[in-house]
Scaffold this motif. Structure first.
Motif, PDB file in Angstrom:
ATOM      1  N   HIS A  29       0.821  -1.214   0.000  1.00  0.00           N
ATOM      2  CA  HIS A  29       0.000   0.000   0.000  1.00  0.00           C
ATOM      3  C   HIS A  29       0.860   1.271   0.000  1.00  0.00           C
ATOM      4  O   HIS A  29       0.516   2.250  -0.655  1.00  0.00           O
ATOM      5  N   GLU A  39      -6.614   3.563  -4.678  1.00  0.00           N
ATOM      6  CA  GLU A  39      -6.950   2.459  -3.765  1.00  0.00           C
ATOM      7  C   GLU A  39      -7.942   1.485  -4.382  1.00  0.00           C
ATOM      8  O   GLU A  39      -7.927   0.298  -4.066  1.00  0.00           O
ATOM      9  N   ARG A  93      -7.797  -5.052   6.190  1.00  0.00           N
ATOM     10  CA  ARG A  93      -8.096  -3.848   5.418  1.00  0.00           C
ATOM     11  C   ARG A  93      -9.561  -3.448   5.501  1.00  0.00           C
ATOM     12  O   ARG A  93      -9.976  -2.475   4.916  1.00  0.00           O
TER      13      ARG A  93
END
Length: 94
Positions: A29, A39, A93
């Motif tokens: 990330h 994203e 996440r």
């Protein structure tokens, strides 16, 4: 280490690569954010990357590998997330 496979997956009129880390999701990330990847490109354990981003990501430090090698490294690192019909996002996440 950040890995990228060749753009070979056709979808929506383009070819796509996969960008992954064999170290951690955090590393992945951070790299993706620094490279400007949105994203929304994250899919369970990798980012889907259009072919036109490939050269820039390699220049930024992603290591080119074959698709099989990328999957093997994810599995060996314990980072491979198999597709389920319930969720696309790993628990850490969500």
């Amino acid at each position: 280490m950040i890995l990228i496979d060749p753009p070979a997956v056709p979808s929506r009129g383009r070819l796509w690569s996969h960008l992954a880390s064999d170290t951690s999701y955090d590393e992945l990330h951070e790299f993706a954010a620094a490279a400007g990847l949105p994203e929304r490109g994250f899919d369970r354990d990798h980012y889907d990357v259009p072919a036109e981003w490939y050269d820039a990501l390699v220049a930024a430090g992603a290591v080119p590998v074959r698709s099989r090698e990328l999957v093997h490294r994810l599995v060996a690192a314990g980072l491979r997330v198999r597709r389920t019909h319930t969720s696309k996002v790993p628990p850490e996440r969500q």
